[in-house]
Design a protein around this motif. Structure first.
Motif, PDB file in Angstrom:
ATOM      1  N   VAL A   4       5.664 -30.136  48.755  1.00  0.00           N
ATOM      2  CA  VAL A   4       6.738 -29.883  49.714  1.00  0.00           C
ATOM      3  C   VAL A   4       6.543 -30.733  50.964  1.00  0.00           C
ATOM      4  CG1 VAL A   4       7.763 -28.153  51.233  1.00  0.00           C
ATOM      5  CG2 VAL A   4       7.198 -27.560  48.864  1.00  0.00           C
ATOM      6  N   GLN A  48       9.038 -33.602  52.688  1.00  0.00           N
ATOM      7  CA  GLN A  48       9.441 -33.547  54.090  1.00  0.00           C
ATOM      8  C   GLN A  48       9.039 -34.803  54.854  1.00  0.00           C
ATOM      9  OE1 GLN A  48       7.429 -29.731  54.773  1.00  0.00           O
ATOM     10  NE2 GLN A  48       9.407 -28.834  55.322  1.00  0.00           N
ATOM     11  N   LEU A  79      14.535 -27.113  47.151  1.00  0.00           N
ATOM     12  CA  LEU A  79      13.926 -25.892  46.656  1.00  0.00           C
ATOM     13  C   LEU A  79      13.486 -26.092  45.216  1.00  0.00           C
ATOM     14  CD1 LEU A  79      16.680 -23.142  46.162  1.00  0.00           C
ATOM     15  CD2 LEU A  79      17.221 -25.474  46.779  1.00  0.00           C
ATOM     16  N   ALA A 106       9.515 -22.318  46.094  1.00  0.00           N
ATOM     17  CA  ALA A 106       9.327 -23.147  47.292  1.00  0.00           C
ATOM     18  C   ALA A 106      10.699 -23.524  47.822  1.00  0.00           C
ATOM     19  CB  ALA A 106       8.517 -24.404  46.972  1.00  0.00           C
ATOM     20  N   GLU A 107      10.807 -23.609  49.150  1.00  0.00           N
ATOM     21  CA  GLU A 107      12.083 -23.967  49.785  1.00  0.00           C
ATOM     22  C   GLU A 107      11.783 -24.577  51.147  1.00  0.00           C
ATOM     23  OE1 GLU A 107      16.520 -21.995  50.374  1.00  0.00           O
ATOM     24  OE2 GLU A 107      14.762 -20.670  50.271  1.00  0.00           O
ATOM     25  N   TRP A 108      12.510 -25.620  51.489  1.00  0.00           N
ATOM     26  CA  TRP A 108      12.294 -26.284  52.780  1.00  0.00           C
ATOM     27  C   TRP A 108      13.605 -26.893  53.286  1.00  0.00           C
ATOM     28  CZ3 TRP A 108      10.918 -27.964  48.023  1.00  0.00           C
ATOM     29  CH2 TRP A 108      11.354 -29.226  47.615  1.00  0.00           C
ATOM     30  N   THR A 131      18.864 -25.536  53.366  1.00  0.00           N
ATOM     31  CA  THR A 131      19.351 -25.588  51.987  1.00  0.00           C
ATOM     32  C   THR A 131      20.778 -25.070  51.838  1.00  0.00           C
ATOM     33  OG1 THR A 131      18.259 -23.472  51.565  1.00  0.00           O
ATOM     34  CG2 THR A 131      17.061 -25.470  50.960  1.00  0.00           C
ATOM     35  N   LEU A 161       4.593 -32.481  42.349  1.00  0.00           N
ATOM     36  CA  LEU A 161       5.126 -31.212  41.849  1.00  0.00           C
ATOM     37  C   LEU A 161       4.481 -30.827  40.530  1.00  0.00           C
ATOM     38  CD1 LEU A 161       7.224 -28.886  42.010  1.00  0.00           C
ATOM     39  CD2 LEU A 161       8.835 -30.396  40.834  1.00  0.00           C
TER      40      LEU A 161
END
Length: 375
Positions: free
Chosen positions: A33, A37, A82, A91-93, A96, A370
């Protein structure tokens, strides 16, 4: 897909799962993640470079008479995404929910609409010339009269002409992906027999959108919302915009034909969570709860290798052929849009991942991180 595995509609909480419980190493997933980013798309937030050039024109070395932007363009957000495991968020960033331009991911949505047209009997046979059911000048003549629905879906149609002010020639000799050489893009070349040659050509995809509109005789965004997006609980924030000059008359009313991307503006404006729902629907074989929204057989056809390009199906990219990524199952596939925007579907691992605005050169690095986090 059990009812328990279906996310609640937009506005309600989406079930999450701890990385360890989902089969991930928590620290390594966090690194993946962080990688996404840290490797933001180099495109400017406005989608226009300081000299006023639209990102698409610069990206594809586009010049000449067909560069005019004729659809809406909106400022993009930052990196977002995500990862779903078993339909739950692991997972999420980023933001979204933000409905951003999504470029050629729209092609994969068009492919699903084509499947609905087949299921409804609006397309009798994929190998039938489009001109048999879509009257008018676009599919007439010795060359275009041979173009079939399958050719359009596999980007091997070699359709020739102009639609909504854009000529097929604009994407002659076009290449995409890392190391693409577009020095000859837009230079006219001799056409091949329809069905015999692959070329990534946005004008020809727009012709497919026009042909589907003629068969449904309703706005394609309306069909998508009614048949797919509302049933899977998507937000009401997404839009599919066409060009200022892409309105056509259908049964006495003006309807806007929508493109398969944002090449000249417009296209699908949508959030990562809505993309994730769409990817989850695909991964479940077209079923949502106890309801079949897309025939499973159509999904199998969509992700079967094309005869002219092993890693391309019906407007979906496949992990096949010389371009296959060895760390990912051969059955995995993804929708891909410039910028880089991705919906990855891995049925074998019950995994869906959505990426927004990662540097294209870093996509393989994210995938390595990942899959390296999976135990």
């Amino acid at each position: 897909m059990s009812a328990a595995a279906v996310p609640a509609a937009h506005g309600s909480s989406w079930s999450t799962v701890a990385p360890g419980e989902a089969g991930f190493d928590p620290a390594r997933l966090a690194e993946a993640v962080a990688f996404a980013q840290a490797h933001e798309s180099p495109w400017p937030k406005s989608l226009y470079w300081p000299d006023g050039a639209y990102v698409g024109n610069r990206e594809w070395n586009e010049s000449g008479p067909w560069t005019e932007i004729v659809g809406p363009v909106r400022e993009r957000g930052g990196p977002a995404g995500l990862v779903l495991k078993g339909g739950r968020i692991v997972a999420e960033w980023g933001d979204t929910d933000r409905p951003d331009m999504t470029f050629s991911i729209a092609k994969s949505y068009l492919s699903v609409l084509a499947g609905l047209a087949v299921a409804d009997g609006l397309i009798a046979d994929l190998d039938e010339p489009v001109g048999r059911s879509v009257p008018g000048p676009f599919f007439e003549g010795a060359h275009n009269g041979r173009v079939t629905w399958r050719h359009l879906l596999q980007q091997s149609s070699e359709w020739q002409g102009e639609i909504f002010g854009k000529s097929d020639q604009v994407d002659h000799n076009r290449q995409i992906g890392p190391g693409a050489d577009n020095s000859r893009k837009g230079q006219k070349r001799e056409l091949r027999t329809p069905g015999s040659f692959y070329e990534y050509n946005d004008v020809r995809v727009n012709v497919l959108g026009y042909a589907l509109l003629q068969r449904f005789r309703r706005p394609l965004p309306e069909v998508l919302r009614e048949r797919i997006m509302d049933p899977i609980g998507a937000s009401s924030d997404w839009e599919w915009q066409g060009y200022e000059n892409s309105f056509v008359e259908i049964d006495g009313r003006q309807i806007q034909s929508v493109p398969g991307g944002g090449h000249w503006g417009g296209g699908l404006f949508i959030g990562a969570r809505d993309h994730a729902r769409f990817g989850l629907l695909m991964s479940r074989g077209g079923d949502w709860g106890r309801r079949c929204l897309i025939p499973a057989d159509w999904i199998k056809q969509m992700v079967a290798p094309s005869p002219t390009l092993a890693n391309y199906g019906f407007l979906w990219w496949l992990n096949r052929g010389a371009a296959a990524r060895p760390a990912i199952p051969a059955s995995a596939y993804w929708a891909l849009g410039a910028g880089t925007n991705v919906i990855l579907v891995d049925v074998e691992n019950d995994l869906v991942a959505v990426l927004r605005w990662i540097d294209g050169a870093a996509y393989d690095g994210f995938l390595a991180a990942l899959y390296g986090a999976m135990r």
